[in-house]
Design an enzyme around this catalytic site. Structure first.
Site, short mmCIF file in Angstrom:
data_model
loop_
_atom_site.label_atom_id
_atom_site.label_comp_id
_atom_site.label_asym_id
_atom_site.label_seq_id
_atom_site.Cartn_x
_atom_site.Cartn_y
_atom_site.Cartn_z
N HIS A 204 0.79 -1.24 0.00
CA HIS A 204 0.00 0.00 0.00
C HIS A 204 0.82 1.28 0.00
O HIS A 204 0.28 2.35 -0.23
CB HIS A 204 -0.96 0.03 1.21
C1 UD1 Z 1 -1.87 6.08 5.30
C2 UD1 Z 1 -0.54 6.61 5.86
C3 UD1 Z 1 0.45 5.46 5.93
C4 UD1 Z 1 -0.13 4.29 6.72
C5 UD1 Z 1 -1.45 3.88 6.09
C6 UD1 Z 1 -2.09 2.75 6.87
C7 UD1 Z 1 -0.03 8.96 5.33
C8 UD1 Z 1 0.84 9.85 4.52
N1 UD1 Z 1 0.04 7.64 5.02
O1 UD1 Z 1 -1.59 5.65 3.97
O2 UD1 Z 1 1.63 5.91 6.58
O3 UD1 Z 1 0.79 3.21 6.67
O4 UD1 Z 1 -2.34 5.01 6.08
O5 UD1 Z 1 -3.09 2.14 6.10
O6 UD1 Z 1 -0.72 9.42 6.20
N2 UD1 Z 1 -8.70 5.29 0.53
C9 UD1 Z 1 -9.99 4.84 0.45
N3 UD1 Z 1 -10.68 4.60 1.61
C10 UD1 Z 1 -10.14 4.79 2.81
C11 UD1 Z 1 -8.82 5.26 2.89
C12 UD1 Z 1 -8.11 5.50 1.75
O7 UD1 Z 1 -10.53 4.65 -0.62
O8 UD1 Z 1 -10.82 4.52 3.82
C13 UD1 Z 1 -7.94 5.51 -0.71
C14 UD1 Z 1 -8.11 6.88 -1.29
O9 UD1 Z 1 -8.12 6.75 -2.67
C15 UD1 Z 1 -6.85 7.61 -0.88
C16 UD1 Z 1 -5.82 6.48 -0.85
O10 UD1 Z 1 -6.56 5.32 -0.45
O11 UD1 Z 1 -6.53 8.63 -1.76
C17 UD1 Z 1 -4.70 6.70 0.11
O12 UD1 Z 1 -5.20 6.93 1.43
P1 UD1 Z 1 -4.39 7.85 2.46
O13 UD1 Z 1 -5.10 7.90 3.75
O14 UD1 Z 1 -4.00 9.13 1.82
O15 UD1 Z 1 -3.02 7.10 2.67
P2 UD1 Z 1 -2.75 5.56 2.89
O16 UD1 Z 1 -2.17 5.04 1.66
O17 UD1 Z 1 -3.89 4.82 3.47
#
Ligand code: UD1
Length: 369
Positions: A204
């Site tokens: 991820h």
């Molecule tokens: C975040 C943290 C990472 C952690 C991870 C745990 C930051 C910079 N990164 O990464 O350090 O290891 O969480 O999982 O804070 N999305 C959904 N649904 C959700 C959440 C996310 O669809 O409930 C999708 C969205 O398209 C979003 C992408 O995942 O743009 C990334 O989510 P984001 O929270 O920005 O970062 P993570 O990759 O989850």
């Protein structure tokens, strides 16, 4: 003493649950939780609160997904009124996400004392957003709570040790609390995952998912392991799901499933013959479960796990991943490096002690009044 935890992502729900449990029956401590809403899908958030038996957070800021700047900025904007109205003695932040940085920054601007759980972790890769969040959070926070002595050494190199102490790892506390329930679980996909006959994989990190060539290499490696060594199960994060769709990728040997809950993840980790991951938390949970881990990154912040081949760094290199998978069964022994399972207790004592010694009971409240 009033503590406000700021969380927002899957691993932070697990970490804060440990503090919720430790403060539950303590009349002298009020603990409230603010969920920034960084993770909002039910499979990424609600199920963790249910399984860990913790009440829904008092606040949900519902920031959702956006670029890092916008997401962090929205968190700051929405945290401000909560902090002003709650006037906590401490704001607790966890790990290295955008929610961590927003929490520590919003509180510091209001002169509220802050403590960072999992302080001192460093990958020394500044292109990763998590590393920037760690560096800035440790620079600002008043109390740096380290999971391991190694983390304290990192802080020494940055001359931050005066504010730091080692408490053990709250994720280890969490693991010990639910281990039996997790291992006794009969997950719906159990029949597809016979004990010691499959590998578990997660991908991820932005470093891996947002670079199509790197992602293709990782998928190629997982496919090869699935074809030539053992079945591979990949519970897929929404970020990765989106990127797989962009690539037009159709799995041929890997089995892809939706994100799994905390207990199901621990169940799978214990049953897997080895794990292939880019997650910081999963590297540790594999270590707790004494399951060999292959980390598909160029560096790790959890260097303790590398001893005795318990965790092997391969980067996005198909040959290295395959060869690590072939030799994974020779890993170990595992040393006890993450504390004694009493990190939450040590953290609460540190907060209480630091408040009495250095802050004085009225300083924080008066500064935000
Ligand atoms: C975040 C943290 C990472 C952690 C991870 C745990 C930051 C910079 N990164 O990464 O350090 O290891 O969480 O999982 O804070 N999305 C959904 N649904 C959700 C959440 C996310 O669809 O409930 C999708 C969205 O398209 C979003 C992408 O995942 O743009 C990334 O989510 P984001 O929270 O920005 O970062 P993570 O990759 O989850």
């Amino acid at each position: 003493m009033k503590i406000l935890s700021v969380i927002g992502t899957r691993p932070q729900f697990v970490k804060a649950a440990v503090i919720c449990r430790a403060t539950r029956n303590r009349a002298e401590i009020v603990h409230k939780v603010v969920d920034t809403g960084q993770h909002y899908d039910a499979a990424m958030s609600d199920v963790f609160f249910q399984e860990l038996g913790i009440p829904a957070p008092e606040y949900n800021l519902a920031v959702g997904s956006a670029s890092h700047g916008i997401q962090t900025g929205e968190m700051l904007k929405r945290l401000d009124p909560v902090l002003v109205s709650e006037k906590p003695d401490w704001v607790l932040v966890y790990g290295d996400t955008n929610s961590t940085l927003a929490g520590v920054l919003a509180a510091s601007k209001l002169h509220i004392a802050t403590a960072h759980i999992e302080a001192g972790m460093r990958s020394y890769n500044r292109s990763a957003p998590e590393e920037i969040n760690r560096l800035l959070t440790d620079k600002i926070a008043d109390l740096l709570l380290c999971a391991t002595p190694y983390a304290l050494d990192n802080l020494r190199k940055e001359r931050l040790e005066d504010r730091a102490l080692v408490t053990g790892d709250v994720m280890y506390d969490a693991y010990l609390t639910v281990r039996e329930a997790a291992e006794a679980r009969s997950a719906s996909f159990a029949s597809a995952c016979p004990a010691n006959e499959f590998a578990l994989a997660t991908i991820h990190r932005a470093d891996n998912t947002d670079n199509p060539d790197r992602l293709k290499t990782l998928l190629g490696a997982l496919e090869r392991v699935a074809r030539e060594i053992c079945p591979v199960l990949l519970p897929v994060h929404p970020r990765t799901r989106g990127m797989l769709a962009n690539l037009g990728y159709e799995p041929s040997h890997i089995k892809i499933v939706e994100p799994v809950s905390y207990l199901n993840m621990l169940y799978l980790l214990k049953r897997a013959c080895f794990v292939m991951t880019d997650s910081g938390g999963v590297q540790k949970e594999a270590y707790f479960a004494q399951t060999p881990c292959i980390t598909m990154r160029d560096e790790t912040e959890w260097n303790e796990t590398l001893e005795n081949g318990c965790n092997v760094l391969t980067g996005a290199d198909e040959a290295k991943i395959f060869s690590a998978a072939l030799s994974a069964r020779r890993a170990g022994p595992w040393r006890a490096v993450f504390g004694a399972g009493d990190a939450a207790e040590q953290i609460l004592q540190a907060l209480q002690g630091a408040r009495e010694l250095t802050l004085g009971p009225s300083m924080v409240s008066s500064s935000v009044a």
